[in-house]
Design a protein around this motif. Structure first.
Motif, PDB file in Angstrom:
ATOM      1  N   LEU A  33       0.839  -1.191   0.000  1.00 59.77           N
ATOM      2  CA  LEU A  33       0.000   0.000   0.000  1.00 59.77           C
ATOM      3  C   LEU A  33       0.878   1.246   0.000  1.00 59.77           C
ATOM      4  O   LEU A  33       1.715   1.425   0.888  1.00 59.77           O
ATOM      5  N   PHE A  34       0.695   2.111  -0.991  1.00 57.67           N
ATOM      6  CA  PHE A  34       1.446   3.360  -1.103  1.00 57.67           C
ATOM      7  C   PHE A  34       0.518   4.489  -0.650  1.00 57.67           C
ATOM      8  O   PHE A  34      -0.471   4.799  -1.303  1.00 57.67           O
ATOM      9  N   ASP A  35       0.887   5.052   0.489  1.00 57.48           N
ATOM     10  CA  ASP A  35      -0.001   5.928   1.233  1.00 57.48           C
ATOM     11  C   ASP A  35       0.680   7.272   1.456  1.00 57.48           C
ATOM     12  O   ASP A  35       1.906   7.368   1.468  1.00 57.48           O
ATOM     13  N   ALA A  36      -0.098   8.347   1.625  1.00 60.20           N
ATOM     14  CA  ALA A  36       0.469   9.674   1.872  1.00 60.20           C
ATOM     15  C   ALA A  36      -0.493  10.494   2.705  1.00 60.20           C
ATOM     16  O   ALA A  36      -1.700  10.222   2.737  1.00 60.20           O
ATOM     17  N   ASN A  37       0.045  11.513   3.376  1.00 57.44           N
ATOM     18  CA  ASN A  37      -0.807  12.397   4.173  1.00 57.44           C
ATOM     19  C   ASN A  37      -1.424  13.514   3.339  1.00 57.44           C
ATOM     20  O   ASN A  37      -2.352  14.181   3.789  1.00 57.44           O
ATOM     21  N   MET A  38      -0.918  13.715   2.112  1.00 55.52           N
ATOM     22  CA  MET A  38      -1.437  14.759   1.234  1.00 55.52           C
ATOM     23  C   MET A  38      -1.362  14.287  -0.218  1.00 55.52           C
ATOM     24  O   MET A  38      -0.428  13.567  -0.592  1.00 55.52           O
ATOM     25  N   PRO A  39      -2.318  14.673  -1.064  1.00 56.23           N
ATOM     26  CA  PRO A  39      -2.167  14.418  -2.496  1.00 56.23           C
ATOM     27  C   PRO A  39      -0.947  15.158  -3.032  1.00 56.23           C
ATOM     28  O   PRO A  39      -0.602  16.244  -2.558  1.00 56.23           O
ATOM     29  N   GLY A  40      -0.288  14.570  -4.020  1.00 55.16           N
ATOM     30  CA  GLY A  40       0.850  15.223  -4.650  1.00 55.16           C
ATOM     31  C   GLY A  40       2.176  14.940  -3.988  1.00 55.16           C
ATOM     32  O   GLY A  40       3.198  15.517  -4.379  1.00 55.16           O
ATOM     33  N   CYS A  41       2.198  14.048  -2.993  1.00 58.33           N
ATOM     34  CA  CYS A  41       3.465  13.735  -2.309  1.00 58.33           C
ATOM     35  C   CYS A  41       4.403  12.905  -3.177  1.00 58.33           C
ATOM     36  O   CYS A  41       5.619  12.955  -2.991  1.00 58.33           O
ATOM     37  N   GLY A  42       3.833  12.114  -4.081  1.00 53.31           N
ATOM     38  CA  GLY A  42       4.673  11.296  -4.938  1.00 53.31           C
ATOM     39  C   GLY A  42       4.375   9.815  -4.905  1.00 53.31           C
ATOM     40  O   GLY A  42       5.117   9.028  -5.494  1.00 53.31           O
TER      41      GLY A  42
ATOM     42  N   VAL B 174       1.858  -9.754  -7.709  1.00 50.55           N
ATOM     43  CA  VAL B 174       2.002  -8.916  -6.530  1.00 50.55           C
ATOM     44  C   VAL B 174       0.887  -7.873  -6.568  1.00 50.55           C
ATOM     45  O   VAL B 174       0.633  -7.264  -7.614  1.00 50.55           O
ATOM     46  N   LEU B 175       0.221  -7.676  -5.436  1.00 53.17           N
ATOM     47  CA  LEU B 175      -0.875  -6.720  -5.349  1.00 53.17           C
ATOM     48  C   LEU B 175      -0.368  -5.370  -4.850  1.00 53.17           C
ATOM     49  O   LEU B 175       0.412  -5.302  -3.896  1.00 53.17           O
ATOM     50  N   LEU B 176      -0.819  -4.293  -5.503  1.00 50.24           N
ATOM     51  CA  LEU B 176      -0.443  -2.929  -5.150  1.00 50.24           C
ATOM     52  C   LEU B 176      -1.705  -2.107  -4.939  1.00 50.24           C
ATOM     53  O   LEU B 176      -2.761  -2.412  -5.496  1.00 50.24           O
ATOM     54  N   ALA B 177      -1.596  -1.043  -4.144  1.00 51.20           N
ATOM     55  CA  ALA B 177      -2.731  -0.139  -3.942  1.00 51.20           C
ATOM     56  C   ALA B 177      -2.203   1.232  -3.541  1.00 51.20           C
ATOM     57  O   ALA B 177      -1.103   1.353  -2.993  1.00 51.20           O
ATOM     58  N   THR B 178      -2.986   2.276  -3.809  1.00 51.90           N
ATOM     59  CA  THR B 178      -2.624   3.638  -3.411  1.00 51.90           C
ATOM     60  C   THR B 178      -3.784   4.270  -2.653  1.00 51.90           C
ATOM     61  O   THR B 178      -4.946   3.883  -2.826  1.00 51.90           O
ATOM     62  N   GLY B 179      -3.465   5.258  -1.825  1.00 54.01           N
ATOM     63  CA  GLY B 179      -4.504   5.974  -1.098  1.00 54.01           C
ATOM     64  C   GLY B 179      -3.902   7.101  -0.279  1.00 54.01           C
ATOM     65  O   GLY B 179      -2.695   7.115  -0.018  1.00 54.01           O
ATOM     66  N   ASN B 180      -4.731   8.050   0.114  1.00 52.92           N
ATOM     67  CA  ASN B 180      -4.322   9.123   1.019  1.00 52.92           C
ATOM     68  C   ASN B 180      -4.919   8.858   2.392  1.00 52.92           C
ATOM     69  O   ASN B 180      -6.138   8.805   2.544  1.00 52.92           O
TER      70      ASN B 180
ATOM     71  N   LEU C 190       4.324   8.224   2.683  1.00 54.48           N
ATOM     72  CA  LEU C 190       4.966   9.520   2.488  1.00 54.48           C
ATOM     73  C   LEU C 190       4.263  10.558   3.348  1.00 54.48           C
ATOM     74  O   LEU C 190       3.033  10.560   3.451  1.00 54.48           O
ATOM     75  N   GLU C 191       5.045  11.455   3.955  1.00 49.55           N
ATOM     76  CA  GLU C 191       4.476  12.553   4.740  1.00 49.55           C
ATOM     77  C   GLU C 191       5.213  13.844   4.426  1.00 49.55           C
ATOM     78  O   GLU C 191       6.442  13.886   4.470  1.00 49.55           O
ATOM     79  N   THR C 192       4.457  14.873   4.110  1.00 49.68           N
ATOM     80  CA  THR C 192       5.039  16.168   3.779  1.00 49.68           C
ATOM     81  C   THR C 192       4.503  17.240   4.720  1.00 49.68           C
ATOM     82  O   THR C 192       3.405  17.111   5.261  1.00 49.68           O
TER      83      THR C 192
END
Length: 492
Positions: free
Chosen positions: A199-208, A293-299, A316-318
């Motif tokens: 899971l590719f996660d971030a605290n804000m959209p646009g982090c990468g 391999v399973l992948l996912a994205t989310g904020n 990711l956290e910005t």
């Protein structure tokens, strides 16, 4: 070269057996998988000035019309012409075509486990670098170019660190999770069983996080990532999984998770080693090994509680309000840089796992990751051997599960206030007369209409059953065997 001859007679079994043997002997373009026949499908090259990346090859089911055409190319079927009193060429009989497609045995046709557009690691530590069908792994390697030799761990880690330099990973383990995802994709033939969902996660959209996914897939097959909407119901999930497995997809990526993520279907496919389902539009069941391999994205993605141990999170956290406007990167056009240096970077990732196997797989004393032992024993261990931090994010996942799974601590406090074994009805009544204020607060927070006593009892009973005999934070709830059961809080 003359084609083998099969004479059309009443011996259907003999014709089918002979035709299957001829397919195996005369072509390397037909494979078997999960009880069905498949062949490679490739799109034509893009026009000279088309900027889109080429579409990766894929596997497609061989249907009756296609098989009849293939058989006519490979075999000279002949039937006896009574008028001419001689054997004459004819089209493959439909009875033979249908019997082959329904055959339970394709032993002479090579099995295919998937497709790869870059080298893959074998279980013995060798790297499959030559295109074509790889007998050792059952993979079809759809490339024919030269790849560099393996390298030292120091050089490999430095190359991967370089392309990750500007990403604001929240902790070292989250950076290692991205490297683990890359190794999991490139070393899939070298470990048995499933890998956790990344899971590719971030605290804000646009982090990468989208760029992290794009780099992964650019290294894997040199193309854009094929994104799918996160599944919303069981039937939709099942159809998506079956179609992607049949196509030999090395991954599936669920994009932009907006709701609480999890559920029986998703949890099942993450830990599954094989998948059985009926082919859409055809009354035929397939059973396919799960080799992807399973992948996912989310904020700020929220996981159901049963998902925390099934997910390896890269977060990711910005501190920026508009991270998409930042500049001054080490590689200004990172994706273009990755594609330009794809071969070296792929070999860097493969070298980390290959060096570990060649070294005799030393035990790096890591905490086991059950349900994913094969993956953990290669990917996590090899990364630790190369000096990288562990990618185990289970504890962090657990602390960030959906609110409905964090009611346990409130429930523990509520039962401490009650101070005794209590039925659900007694507990709700105590909350209503303010003898259990913590329980009253919990019932108010539950996403159910608990204003009426009946609904409050239903909601509390469901929550207690969820936590029954489950050790969490040193406590568990135990249900008595009485006709009207009482619930007791016990310290583990």
């Amino acid at each position: 070269m003359s084609k083998p001859v099969i004479k059309v007679t009443a011996d259907l079994d003999g014709m089918v057996t002979e035709a299957i043997d001829c397919i195996a002997r005369t072509t390397d373009e037909i494979y078997q998988r999960g009880g069905v026949l498949e062949e490679l499908a490739t799109d034509p090259p893009n026009p000279p000035q088309c900027l889109a990346k080429p579409t990766p090859p894929r596997l497609v089911l061989i249907k009756a019309a296609t098989l009849q055409r293939r058989l006519s190319q490979l075999i000279d079927f002949q039937k006896f012409d009574a008028r001419k009193k001689e054997w004459v060429s004819c089209l493959p009989p439909p009875a033979v075509v249908n019997a082959i497609l329904s055959s339970p045995d394709y032993q002479s046709i090579p099995p295919i486990m998937g497709l790869a557009t870059c080298p893959q690691l074998r279980p013995d530590g060798s790297i499959a670098c030559e295109g074509g069908y790889d007998d050792a792994t059952g993979l079809l390697l759809t490339f024919a170019d030269y790849w560099p030799s393996p390298m030292s761990n120091e050089k490999a880690v430095a190359l991967l660190d370089d392309i990750l330099f500007d990403f604001p990973f929240a902790a070292p383990m989250y950076k290692s999770a991205w490297i683990a995802a890359l190794l999991s994709l490139l070393c899939r033939p070298a470990y048995a069983g499933p890998a956790p969902l990344f899971l590719f996660d971030a605290n804000m959209p646009g982090c990468g996080k989208g760029l992290l996914i794009a780099i992964l897939i650019a290294l894997l097959d040199g193309s854009d990532c094929l994104m799918s909407a996160a599944p919303r119901n069981g039937d939709e999930t099942r159809k998506s999984i079956t179609s992607n497995l049949i196509a030999g997809a090395p991954y599936i990526c669920w994009d932009n998770i907006r709701e609480t993520f999890g559920g029986p279907e998703v949890e099942n496919i993450i830990t599954a080693s094989s998948w059985s389902d009926r082919i859409l539009g055809v009354s035929q069941q397939v059973r396919i090994p799960v080799c992807w391999v399973l992948l996912a994205t989310g904020n700020n993605a929220m996981l159901l509680f049963d998902m925390f141990r099934r997910v390896c999170r890269s977060r990711l956290e910005t501190k920026m309000e508009s991270p998409d406007k930042r500049g001054g990167f080490r590689h200004d056009k990172l994706l273009a840089y990755v594609l330009q240096n794809r071969k070296t970077l792929v070999m860097a990732a493969l070298s980390i796992a290959a060096n570990y196997i060649v070294a005799g797989r030393p035990d790096m004393k890591l905490t086991p990751w059950r349900s994913f032992d094969g993956w953990s024993d290669l990917i996590r261990q090899s990364m630790a051997y190369a000096g990288l931090p562990d990618c185990d994010t289970r504890d962090a996942n657990k602390s960030e599960c959906a609110e409905e799974d964090n009611y346990h601590s409130l429930l523990v406090d509520a039962w401490r206030e009650l101070g005794k074994a209590t039925t659900v009805r007694e507990a709700v009544y105590a909350a209503e007369i303010n003898q259990a204020p913590t329980l009253k607060m919990l019932l108010d927070e539950l996403p159910t209409n608990t204003q009426q006593e009946h609904y409050a009892q239903q909601a509390l009973g469901k929550l207690l059953r969820k936590y029954r005999n489950k050790p969490l934070a040193g406590f568990k709830f135990v249900k008595s065997d009485h006709q009207i059961p009482k619930w007791t809080l016990q310290q583990v």
